[in-house]
Design a protein around this motif. Sequence first.
Motif, PDB file in Angstrom:
ATOM      1  N   SER A   1       0.813  -1.218   0.000  1.00 11.82           N
ATOM      2  CA  SER A   1       0.000   0.000   0.000  1.00 11.82           C
ATOM      3  C   SER A   1       0.848   1.270   0.000  1.00 11.82           C
ATOM      4  O   SER A   1       0.342   2.355  -0.287  1.00 11.82           O
ATOM      5  N   ARG A   2       2.154   1.145   0.295  1.00 14.97           N
ATOM      6  CA  ARG A   2       3.035   2.311   0.362  1.00 14.97           C
ATOM      7  C   ARG A   2       3.905   2.472  -0.892  1.00 14.97           C
ATOM      8  O   ARG A   2       4.741   3.378  -0.953  1.00 14.97           O
ATOM      9  N   LEU A   3       3.723   1.593  -1.887  1.00 15.96           N
ATOM     10  CA  LEU A   3       4.487   1.726  -3.122  1.00 15.96           C
ATOM     11  C   LEU A   3       4.082   3.024  -3.829  1.00 15.96           C
ATOM     12  O   LEU A   3       2.908   3.397  -3.847  1.00 15.96           O
ATOM     13  N   SER A   4       5.063   3.710  -4.411  1.00 18.26           N
ATOM     14  CA  SER A   4       4.853   5.063  -4.945  1.00 18.26           C
ATOM     15  C   SER A   4       4.000   5.120  -6.199  1.00 18.26           C
ATOM     16  O   SER A   4       3.158   6.004  -6.330  1.00 18.26           O
ATOM     17  N   ASP A   5       4.225   4.217  -7.146  1.00 23.71           N
ATOM     18  CA  ASP A   5       3.520   4.292  -8.426  1.00 23.71           C
ATOM     19  C   ASP A   5       2.201   3.526  -8.358  1.00 23.71           C
ATOM     20  O   ASP A   5       2.204   2.340  -8.027  1.00 23.71           O
ATOM     21  N   PRO A   6       1.074   4.176  -8.678  1.00 25.36           N
ATOM     22  CA  PRO A   6      -0.220   3.495  -8.563  1.00 25.36           C
ATOM     23  C   PRO A   6      -0.342   2.241  -9.428  1.00 25.36           C
ATOM     24  O   PRO A   6      -0.923   1.243  -8.991  1.00 25.36           O
ATOM     25  N   ALA A   7       0.191   2.271 -10.644  1.00 28.18           N
ATOM     26  CA  ALA A   7       0.098   1.092 -11.522  1.00 28.18           C
ATOM     27  C   ALA A   7       0.931  -0.059 -10.971  1.00 28.18           C
ATOM     28  O   ALA A   7       0.493  -1.210 -10.982  1.00 28.18           O
ATOM     29  N   VAL A   8       2.109   0.251 -10.485  1.00 29.39           N
ATOM     30  CA  VAL A   8       2.978  -0.789  -9.913  1.00 29.39           C
ATOM     31  C   VAL A   8       2.354  -1.334  -8.631  1.00 29.39           C
ATOM     32  O   VAL A   8       2.351  -2.548  -8.394  1.00 29.39           O
TER      33      VAL A   8
ATOM     34  N   ILE B   1       2.718 -15.205 -17.675  1.00 31.16           N
ATOM     35  CA  ILE B   1       1.994 -14.879 -16.440  1.00 31.16           C
ATOM     36  C   ILE B   1       1.220 -16.084 -15.917  1.00 31.16           C
ATOM     37  O   ILE B   1       1.129 -16.274 -14.711  1.00 31.16           O
ATOM     38  N   ASP B   2       0.681 -16.896 -16.821  1.00 33.42           N
ATOM     39  CA  ASP B   2      -0.005 -18.107 -16.346  1.00 33.42           C
ATOM     40  C   ASP B   2       0.976 -19.031 -15.637  1.00 33.42           C
ATOM     41  O   ASP B   2       0.714 -19.504 -14.532  1.00 33.42           O
ATOM     42  N   ARG B   3       2.119 -19.270 -16.253  1.00 26.96           N
ATOM     43  CA  ARG B   3       3.098 -20.217 -15.713  1.00 26.96           C
ATOM     44  C   ARG B   3       3.819 -19.679 -14.472  1.00 26.96           C
ATOM     45  O   ARG B   3       4.007 -20.392 -13.495  1.00 26.96           O
ATOM     46  N   GLU B   4       4.244 -18.429 -14.530  1.00 29.20           N
ATOM     47  CA  GLU B   4       5.108 -17.879 -13.484  1.00 29.20           C
ATOM     48  C   GLU B   4       4.343 -17.223 -12.329  1.00 29.20           C
ATOM     49  O   GLU B   4       4.893 -17.077 -11.242  1.00 29.20           O
ATOM     50  N   ILE B   5       3.096 -16.818 -12.581  1.00 31.76           N
ATOM     51  CA  ILE B   5       2.336 -16.119 -11.531  1.00 31.76           C
ATOM     52  C   ILE B   5       1.115 -16.916 -11.093  1.00 31.76           C
ATOM     53  O   ILE B   5       1.014 -17.326  -9.949  1.00 31.76           O
ATOM     54  N   PHE B   6       0.180 -17.137 -12.013  1.00 34.91           N
ATOM     55  CA  PHE B   6      -1.145 -17.568 -11.577  1.00 34.91           C
ATOM     56  C   PHE B   6      -1.267 -19.060 -11.291  1.00 34.91           C
ATOM     57  O   PHE B   6      -1.843 -19.422 -10.268  1.00 34.91           O
ATOM     58  N   THR B   7      -0.725 -19.939 -12.113  1.00 40.44           N
ATOM     59  CA  THR B   7      -0.850 -21.369 -11.794  1.00 40.44           C
ATOM     60  C   THR B   7       0.159 -21.813 -10.748  1.00 40.44           C
ATOM     61  O   THR B   7       0.011 -22.879 -10.154  1.00 40.44           O
ATOM     62  N   SER B   8       1.188 -20.980 -10.503  1.00 39.37           N
ATOM     63  CA  SER B   8       2.230 -21.342  -9.533  1.00 39.37           C
ATOM     64  C   SER B   8       2.187 -20.485  -8.268  1.00 39.37           C
ATOM     65  O   SER B   8       3.120 -20.494  -7.473  1.00 39.37           O
ATOM     66  N   HIS B   9       1.087 -19.724  -8.090  1.00 31.24           N
ATOM     67  CA  HIS B   9       0.867 -18.947  -6.857  1.00 31.24           C
ATOM     68  C   HIS B   9       2.005 -17.965  -6.571  1.00 31.24           C
ATOM     69  O   HIS B   9       2.562 -17.950  -5.472  1.00 31.24           O
ATOM     70  N   GLY B  10       2.331 -17.130  -7.547  1.00 31.24           N
ATOM     71  CA  GLY B  10       3.393 -16.142  -7.378  1.00 31.24           C
ATOM     72  C   GLY B  10       3.089 -15.136  -6.284  1.00 31.24           C
ATOM     73  O   GLY B  10       1.923 -14.814  -6.012  1.00 31.24           O
ATOM     74  N   HIS B  11       4.158 -14.655  -5.646  1.00 27.64           N
ATOM     75  CA  HIS B  11       4.006 -13.671  -4.564  1.00 27.64           C
ATOM     76  C   HIS B  11       5.231 -12.761  -4.545  1.00 27.64           C
ATOM     77  O   HIS B  11       6.364 -13.237  -4.580  1.00 27.64           O
ATOM     78  N   LEU B  12       4.985 -11.446  -4.466  1.00 22.05           N
ATOM     79  CA  LEU B  12       6.047 -10.439  -4.436  1.00 22.05           C
ATOM     80  C   LEU B  12       6.103  -9.753  -3.080  1.00 22.05           C
ATOM     81  O   LEU B  12       5.068  -9.328  -2.568  1.00 22.05           O
ATOM     82  N   GLU B  13       7.303  -9.647  -2.536  1.00 16.57           N
ATOM     83  CA  GLU B  13       7.548  -8.811  -1.354  1.00 16.57           C
ATOM     84  C   GLU B  13       8.629  -7.821  -1.741  1.00 16.57           C
ATOM     85  O   GLU B  13       9.777  -8.211  -1.988  1.00 16.57           O
ATOM     86  N   VAL B  14       8.257  -6.557  -1.825  1.00 10.91           N
ATOM     87  CA  VAL B  14       9.153  -5.514  -2.326  1.00 10.91           C
ATOM     88  C   VAL B  14      10.111  -5.068  -1.227  1.00 10.91           C
ATOM     89  O   VAL B  14       9.697  -4.699  -0.136  1.00 10.91           O
ATOM     90  N   ASP B  15      11.390  -5.088  -1.559  1.00 14.19           N
ATOM     91  CA  ASP B  15      12.435  -4.657  -0.626  1.00 14.19           C
ATOM     92  C   ASP B  15      12.873  -3.217  -0.870  1.00 14.19           C
ATOM     93  O   ASP B  15      13.289  -2.523   0.049  1.00 14.19           O
ATOM     94  N   ASN B  16      12.786  -2.774  -2.147  1.00 19.71           N
ATOM     95  CA  ASN B  16      13.323  -1.473  -2.495  1.00 19.71           C
ATOM     96  C   ASN B  16      12.627  -0.981  -3.757  1.00 19.71           C
ATOM     97  O   ASN B  16      12.303  -1.777  -4.631  1.00 19.71           O
ATOM     98  N   GLU B  17      12.401   0.320  -3.832  1.00 23.88           N
ATOM     99  CA  GLU B  17      11.871   0.916  -5.065  1.00 23.88           C
ATOM    100  C   GLU B  17      12.709   2.131  -5.430  1.00 23.88           C
ATOM    101  O   GLU B  17      13.282   2.789  -4.566  1.00 23.88           O
ATOM    102  N   SER B  18      12.779   2.402  -6.747  1.00 22.14           N
ATOM    103  CA  SER B  18      13.486   3.579  -7.252  1.00 22.14           C
ATOM    104  C   SER B  18      12.794   4.014  -8.540  1.00 22.14           C
ATOM    105  O   SER B  18      11.792   3.404  -8.940  1.00 22.14           O
ATOM    106  N   ASN B  19      13.333   5.056  -9.188  1.00 23.21           N
ATOM    107  CA  ASN B  19      12.766   5.541 -10.448  1.00 23.21           C
ATOM    108  C   ASN B  19      11.274   5.859 -10.277  1.00 23.21           C
ATOM    109  O   ASN B  19      10.440   5.384 -11.047  1.00 23.21           O
ATOM    110  N   ARG B  20      10.944   6.633  -9.238  1.00 18.29           N
ATOM    111  CA  ARG B  20       9.553   7.017  -8.935  1.00 18.29           C
ATOM    112  C   ARG B  20       8.648   5.801  -8.755  1.00 18.29           C
ATOM    113  O   ARG B  20       7.472   5.823  -9.096  1.00 18.29           O
TER     114      ARG B  20
END
Length: 108
Positions: free
Chosen positions: A6-13, A51-70
């Motif tokens: 919820s604290r990531l800077s870019d709304p699309a990201v 996206i099917d293989r790497e995210i949705f059928t394999s239950h992908g999950h992102l935990e962001v450690d760092n952001e840059s470039n706005r």
Amino acid sequence: MTIQTSRLSDPAVRAFVTAVNDHDRDAFMSLLAPGATMADDGTDRDLADWIDREIFTSHGHLEVDNESNRGRDLVASYRNDTYGEMRTRWHFEVGDDGRISRFETGQA
């Protein structure tokens, strides 16, 4: 230290990470501009297949450690059922309409 989504800077990201973590394919697809492209480890991939293989059928999950470039470049721990957990980098190109036209990922 992980950045709360919820604290990531870019709304699309922010919406991209939320859709991945919620396993919400419809929300994910609505974020992409028509003709959106992506690359994994420097090689362009078929977006729908990846996206099917790497995210949705394999239950992908992102935990962001760092952001840059706005907020359009991330370093994150990414895990899925296929590969386990790995440190990854993400780059997003976002159009004037707020939709993602391209994203690139790979090992960090």
